[in-house]
Scaffold this motif. Sequence first.
Motif, PDB file in Angstrom:
ATOM      1  N   ARG A   2       0.799  -1.177  -0.034  1.00  0.00           N
ATOM      2  CA  ARG A   2       0.062   0.048  -0.061  1.00  0.00           C
ATOM      3  C   ARG A   2       0.704   1.270   0.039  1.00  0.00           C
ATOM      4  NH1 ARG A   2      -3.562   2.057   4.326  1.00  0.00           N
ATOM      5  NH2 ARG A   2      -2.205   0.683   5.707  1.00  0.00           N
ATOM      6  N   LEU A   5       2.216   1.905  -3.281  1.00  0.00           N
ATOM      7  CA  LEU A   5       1.520   2.365  -4.525  1.00  0.00           C
ATOM      8  C   LEU A   5       1.350   4.090  -4.016  1.00  0.00           C
ATOM      9  CD1 LEU A   5      -1.382  -0.625  -4.549  1.00  0.00           C
ATOM     10  CD2 LEU A   5       0.472   0.316  -6.224  1.00  0.00           C
ATOM     11  N   PHE A   8       3.963   5.972  -5.064  1.00  0.00           N
ATOM     12  CA  PHE A   8       4.057   6.000  -6.749  1.00  0.00           C
ATOM     13  C   PHE A   8       3.168   6.868  -6.966  1.00  0.00           C
ATOM     14  CE2 PHE A   8       2.693   4.913 -10.776  1.00  0.00           C
ATOM     15  CZ  PHE A   8       3.796   4.865 -11.495  1.00  0.00           C
ATOM     16  N   LEU A   9       1.821   7.324  -6.482  1.00  0.00           N
ATOM     17  CA  LEU A   9       0.764   7.943  -6.843  1.00  0.00           C
ATOM     18  C   LEU A   9       1.302   9.440  -6.481  1.00  0.00           C
ATOM     19  CD1 LEU A   9      -2.929   7.033  -6.211  1.00  0.00           C
ATOM     20  CD2 LEU A   9      -2.063   8.422  -7.744  1.00  0.00           C
ATOM     21  N   THR A  12       3.923  10.556  -8.756  1.00  0.00           N
ATOM     22  CA  THR A  12       3.301  11.194 -10.118  1.00  0.00           C
ATOM     23  C   THR A  12       2.841  12.316 -10.064  1.00  0.00           C
ATOM     24  OG1 THR A  12       2.695   8.678 -10.297  1.00  0.00           O
ATOM     25  CG2 THR A  12       1.785  10.374 -11.898  1.00  0.00           C
ATOM     26  N   LEU A  13       1.971  12.569  -8.880  1.00  0.00           N
ATOM     27  CA  LEU A  13       1.252  13.754  -8.757  1.00  0.00           C
ATOM     28  C   LEU A  13       2.265  14.930  -8.788  1.00  0.00           C
ATOM     29  CD1 LEU A  13      -1.703  13.080  -6.573  1.00  0.00           C
ATOM     30  CD2 LEU A  13      -1.789  13.467  -9.108  1.00  0.00           C
ATOM     31  N   LEU A  14       3.178  14.928  -7.859  1.00  0.00           N
ATOM     32  CA  LEU A  14       4.275  15.913  -7.867  1.00  0.00           C
ATOM     33  C   LEU A  14       5.189  16.214  -9.041  1.00  0.00           C
ATOM     34  CD1 LEU A  14       5.644  15.041  -4.268  1.00  0.00           C
ATOM     35  CD2 LEU A  14       4.225  17.018  -4.953  1.00  0.00           C
ATOM     36  N   SER A  15       5.352  15.222  -9.815  1.00  0.00           N
ATOM     37  CA  SER A  15       5.866  15.341 -11.085  1.00  0.00           C
ATOM     38  C   SER A  15       5.199  16.127 -11.873  1.00  0.00           C
ATOM     39  CB  SER A  15       6.382  13.947 -11.502  1.00  0.00           C
ATOM     40  OG  SER A  15       5.224  13.449 -12.186  1.00  0.00           O
ATOM     41  N   GLY A  16       3.894  16.183 -11.703  1.00  0.00           N
ATOM     42  CA  GLY A  16       3.108  17.171 -12.470  1.00  0.00           C
ATOM     43  C   GLY A  16       3.498  18.561 -12.302  1.00  0.00           C
ATOM     44  N   PHE A  17       4.049  18.968 -11.357  1.00  0.00           N
ATOM     45  CA  PHE A  17       4.558  20.221 -11.206  1.00  0.00           C
ATOM     46  C   PHE A  17       5.893  20.333 -11.680  1.00  0.00           C
ATOM     47  CE2 PHE A  17       1.836  20.143  -7.448  1.00  0.00           C
ATOM     48  CZ  PHE A  17       0.919  21.214  -7.626  1.00  0.00           C
ATOM     49  N   PHE A  19       7.474  19.188 -14.218  1.00  0.00           N
ATOM     50  CA  PHE A  19       7.742  19.297 -15.760  1.00  0.00           C
ATOM     51  C   PHE A  19       8.007  20.611 -15.998  1.00  0.00           C
ATOM     52  CE2 PHE A  19       4.828  15.550 -16.427  1.00  0.00           C
ATOM     53  CZ  PHE A  19       5.548  15.181 -17.373  1.00  0.00           C
ATOM     54  N   GLY A  20       9.327  20.866 -16.729  1.00  0.00           N
ATOM     55  CA  GLY A  20       9.722  22.093 -17.077  1.00  0.00           C
ATOM     56  C   GLY A  20       9.989  23.081 -16.122  1.00  0.00           C
ATOM     57  N   GLU A  61       6.964  28.943 -26.474  1.00  0.00           N
ATOM     58  CA  GLU A  61       5.983  27.883 -26.418  1.00  0.00           C
ATOM     59  C   GLU A  61       5.223  27.719 -27.397  1.00  0.00           C
ATOM     60  OE1 GLU A  61       4.043  28.057 -22.463  1.00  0.00           O
ATOM     61  OE2 GLU A  61       5.874  27.297 -22.066  1.00  0.00           O
ATOM     62  N   TRP A  62       5.220  26.480 -27.862  1.00  0.00           N
ATOM     63  CA  TRP A  62       4.377  26.192 -29.016  1.00  0.00           C
ATOM     64  C   TRP A  62       3.070  25.181 -28.678  1.00  0.00           C
ATOM     65  CZ3 TRP A  62       6.166  27.368 -34.082  1.00  0.00           C
ATOM     66  CH2 TRP A  62       5.394  26.507 -35.102  1.00  0.00           C
ATOM     67  N   ILE A  63       2.071  25.813 -29.021  1.00  0.00           N
ATOM     68  CA  ILE A  63       0.832  24.933 -28.686  1.00  0.00           C
ATOM     69  C   ILE A  63       0.381  24.162 -29.834  1.00  0.00           C
ATOM     70  CG2 ILE A  63      -1.266  25.206 -27.691  1.00  0.00           C
ATOM     71  CD1 ILE A  63      -0.505  27.607 -26.296  1.00  0.00           C
TER      72      ILE A  63
END
Lengths: 436, 571, 370
Positions: A2, A5, A8-9, A12-17, A19-20, A61-63
């Motif tokens: 547990r 997991l 890991f979650l 994952t969520l923190l890695s959202g911040f 990025f870049g 920034e290229w969208i």
Amino acid sequence: MRLKLGTFLLTTLLSGFAFGPAFAGDKVIIISPHRKSIQEEFVPKFIEYYKAKYKADVEVEWIDQGGTSDDIRFVSSKFATNPRSSGIDIFWGGGASAFGDLAKSTFLSEYKLSAELKKQLPEKIAGVAMYDATQTWYGSAASSFGIFTNKKLLKIQRSEAPKIWADLANPRFEDQISATDPRHSGGAAIMNTIILQGYGWDKGWEILGNMAANVRKFTHSSSDPIKAVVSGDVSLAPTIDFYAAAKIGDLGSENLGFVLPTDFSVLDPDPVAILKGAPNRKVAERFMEFVLSADAQKLLVLPKGQSGGPVKDTLGRMAVNRDTYNQVQLKSISANPLMFKTSFTLDAQKAAKLKNILNDLIGAIHIDIQNELKNAVKNLRKKGAKPADISALLKPPMSEKEALALADKWDDDVIRNKTINSWINDYKSRYIAASK
Amino acid sequence: MNMKSQNSAFKTYFPKVLGYGTVLATLVLLFFFLIYPVGIIVSKAFLGPNGFTLEYFSLLFQNELQTTAIWNSIQLGIATTILATIVALPLSIMTTKFDFPLKGILSALLLIPMIMPPFVGAIGIQRLFARMGSVNQFLLEHNLIVTPIDWLGHSNQFWAVVILEVMHLYPIMYLNLTAALSNVDPSLEEMAGILGAGRFKQFKDIVWPLARPGFFAGAIITFIWALTDLGTPLLIGFHDTMPVRIFNMVTDINQNPVGFALVFIVILMTISFFLISKSALGGKKYEMMAKGHVTESAKKTGFWGKTVIYTSILVVVILSLIPHLGVIITSLSDDWFMTVLPQKWTTEHYAAVLQNSLSSAGIKNSLLLASASTLFDLGLGILIAYAIQRKLVPLANWLDALVMIPLALPGIVLAFGYVVTYDGTFLDPLNNPVYLLIIAYAIRRLPYMVRSATAGLQQMSISLEEASTTFGASKFYTLRKITIPLVAANLIAGSLLCFSYAMLDVSDSLILAMKDRFYPLTKAIYVLFLEQGNGEFLASALGVIAMGILSACILGASLILGKKMGELFRS
Amino acid sequence: MKVEFKDVYKRYGKVVAVEKLNLLIESGALHFLLGPSGCGKTTTLRMLAGLEEVSEGHLLFDGKDVTHLPAAERGIGMVFQNYALWPHMTVQKNIEYGLNLRKLSPEIKKKRVTEVLGITQLTPFKDRLPGQLSGGQQQRVALARALAIEPSVLLLDEPLSNLDAKLRHEMRDNITRIHKQTGITTLYVTHDQKEALSMGTSITVMRAGRTIQTGSPRDLYTRPATPFLAGFIGETNLIPGVITSVNRDTAGTSITVDTEIGSIFSTNSQLKEPKSGQKCMISIRPEMLQIRIDPSSPEPSKNKLRLALDRLTYLGESEQIQLKHGSLLVRGSVFRPTSHMPEEGTLLSVGVEPSDVLLLAEETDLSSGT
């Protein structure tokens, strides 16, 4: 377990911040339907140019939201929530009609060319406006339209390549054409307009109807007809020049070809504009200046590897800056539009006004009930009917004048759909009657 | 006696608060990430030039083309479900009721066809089945035919779509049926056998009714998938289906609100089909009495048995992998122009694609996003299925139907709903799409997990949970220690679907991931695919890599769990 | 622990499953809840376990109200009809489960597990999964699991119904032994009256959501309160009749009843105020009928009846005899049967002691029986 997991979650969520990195320097945000290759050539060069000229780093920034209509939908939704700014600086790429719509919705802001650039950029090329009277958008490249052919297949069929647009209506190309639905492709819509304006309303509909009967499949994406020709499913596809050029470069001009119709060839600018309320207005202006400059335009025309040319891929487009052609001269692999001689000029205003109604009409009576149309036309052809009879079958439900009048009411979706429904009902029964 | 009255009140209410809290949180989540964003988009169906209107609906039904499309889609759904059952049922019986060498690998192979990388699949089909494609070229060269067969022509389109759907969807049916069949106590069959029932009668009267929840779970997903699938009909060029009509109208340069009316109709249809078929098929509850345990009963097979089993598995797998084969050949071809096979072969595309920053970032992003969303689904799916199955909330059936809506939604509606709803908030995908991507992936795949988990819970005897309750375990302790391990097979099946389809998600990835550092695998494939020159080959190579990763995941999961799944996790 | 139900109701919507239930289970009893299926006995058990909420009324443990106490805090051990063994856990893990929840020290846990494994003779199987055990072993695991937590009350829900006859007998002895060994107050639900009679220290019979009688096995057999009970517990012959005379004297009340098979005299009445002309029901246990097989033996002295022999069933130690008078069938039996049994249709003399003739009130509610 547990715990793992959970960790890991969390990661994952923190890695959202993560990025870049945050960037503190100058920045410009561009939305563009252009492909990766254009981004990969222009962006590094702009950063280099910026550093040299303004002694500062710049982040681009290229969208990517997909195609032109996806980008327009995205920008409109941004303006719907905040009418003053979309949070984006530059809209780059599409066609003149797309930018006409953007300007009409007042999403674009005015940008005045420097005196120097004004000298280099012709207002019209081959009779087509390269920038708008409102001074909001400017053509950054030009494209021409023509017919992509599978030479090998044509040879097997002992068929000659078409020379003019009207050849697409010839019965010998039955089921040999792949075309794109104009409701999804600005390019396809322009080709229809060229035919309707070039040959005139009545003759134009006869050609479009016969051509629709020859079309094997109307596709959603403008790249699908190219694939259909390459895979040998059909021998012809009306398309924009550089799509064809890339494939010919890959698979050889002995296999594939591109026909520039000798009667009505038309250019379409590929515009760039600053969006209203651009958060980085100053950098955006500098980007405009860069894209339109003779140096940057060389990226469009030079083959890869040549000095001043693209690094990774040959883009094979047409430049709009006079000086570019003066500087590169014959080293360029693509045609020089400035040398185009054409007697035909597209009435851009009329085209813009009729665009939506024409798309819906062609969609209703040529595409959505294409099977019925095909059966009817094939039946008449088999019976050896006179061209006039076929022409009568393909006659549009209204004159150009009536169409122009109806276009004013076309924003009302109820009127629009009622009309579409009645077209479908009328033409469906008309076609079914003719196939007996 | 273990009464501790001082914290008794806390102990009484805590599980309740936690239970209802979770249900409430789930509902809030569904509201913010499903109902509201979709509502915003679909409300355009009711907004005329002068405010509220129902005119678009009457316009929709006055158009013969739309009604034909609705009818075609329903037929597609029915035909696909029936054929997928015909393919999957014998296979799942073979793998649950018989023992044969290499069973683990072969049953995992059966799942591979469900992974089809987007965009490049079209190349696979086109290359092989175009009028001058490989198959016809081959037939022409060997003088087997005189004129090319029009495989994908108008008259074949309906069945071409059905066949492709079946080849793609039978694994869903197979997974659910296998999980269900392995939970049917073989002693029940033996009992029926003793009573003199023939094999077929045993199956019909005993096994089938008990495996029905699993069949229902698979069938409803297959049916709704085929009903609402956009990709396959678009690929074949069969435009007279609901999803294609919707796509046409919604992505029209001059957007047509009738498209949103049709979206609304599809949602209604999905909910009603779900509720009707649920009451007809899945409504009756036959839980296993859980008399201890389902004993291993797989029969050994003889020579003929093995022959039949190997032949059928390999035929199904090979046929289903034909489009994949087309992609693989494309990715390895140097020049391929109107010949049966490429004239020259090369592995250069793989080298090129591996050097491309888009692909490595895409693989990493997708693995991360898909795993996170699968975990999300796992948690949410179990809770929702549990709340529905144990009737913890009022209107459980409606919650169940609500969770099915994502299956009906055209991809663009949910993703674009997010763009509109979360514009300018901390979730704005323009800044960082990671959270919305995880949520979008999770919400889209939630139905698979809920269906799988529900099927598992339906088959599990409730007394196994009650036994735990009598020992003083809270609902959550029981859920963790008893319920979840016992429905593990179903949960693994659900997770496999969630993960694979999240890895292959198209519309959310295209719309929400706007900047290249956030591109998932599918968007990387898409961007490469559109490239001029060798883009098609690079996209195919990346597609093959994606297939490789997913195949490895599926094979790995079934090899690790395969034997154990069969032996341990039966309830 | 003493368990008490006070005016307990259980309703599911409009359906009343248990109605005004009053029940007292003495501390240390092996109390049986007996009744046909659907009578509400399992619901009663589940309310006691805390698996069902009580709709109305009170549930007391040693006088303390536990009506709304969650299952977790009642300290109950339960054996389910299907055992509800967790198939993913070994025997030992199954048994330890409840102990883990109680956060006991490892030593105590180990001691308890060893203990119950010993009591239930499962020690050699402790590492097996339930699927690898026979039905009887599974049943013992369920029992061991319930006992391990040293419950204050043990609940058994038809624990033997999934076993074959031989195992069932063995397990009856096992359960009785374990109950004696542990002294845990036990409530045992069954529909098998033989189980109840042979094992219980007290029995409550339920019917249609209500209790009809509570008492010792002997009480219930010899003095059932209603004809239904007389028929439900053991076998009996129920013969309707009308009272012709009531005679009260110092020795007690003696009553004469006119029936289809003749006039019958009884000194054993359960009627409240027997009156001449009142309809009633006679119950005579088959083993109490004295059937004259051997014509040379003396005629019965009291209640002499003549009935035709209808059918014989040989059972080894006894022979079951079905007698007939018109449409009325009467069952009896003889022990140590001879090889010379009379032929079917033979008229036989049958007698019965007046004290073995039980007079019961006519059944008022026949609609809800089985």
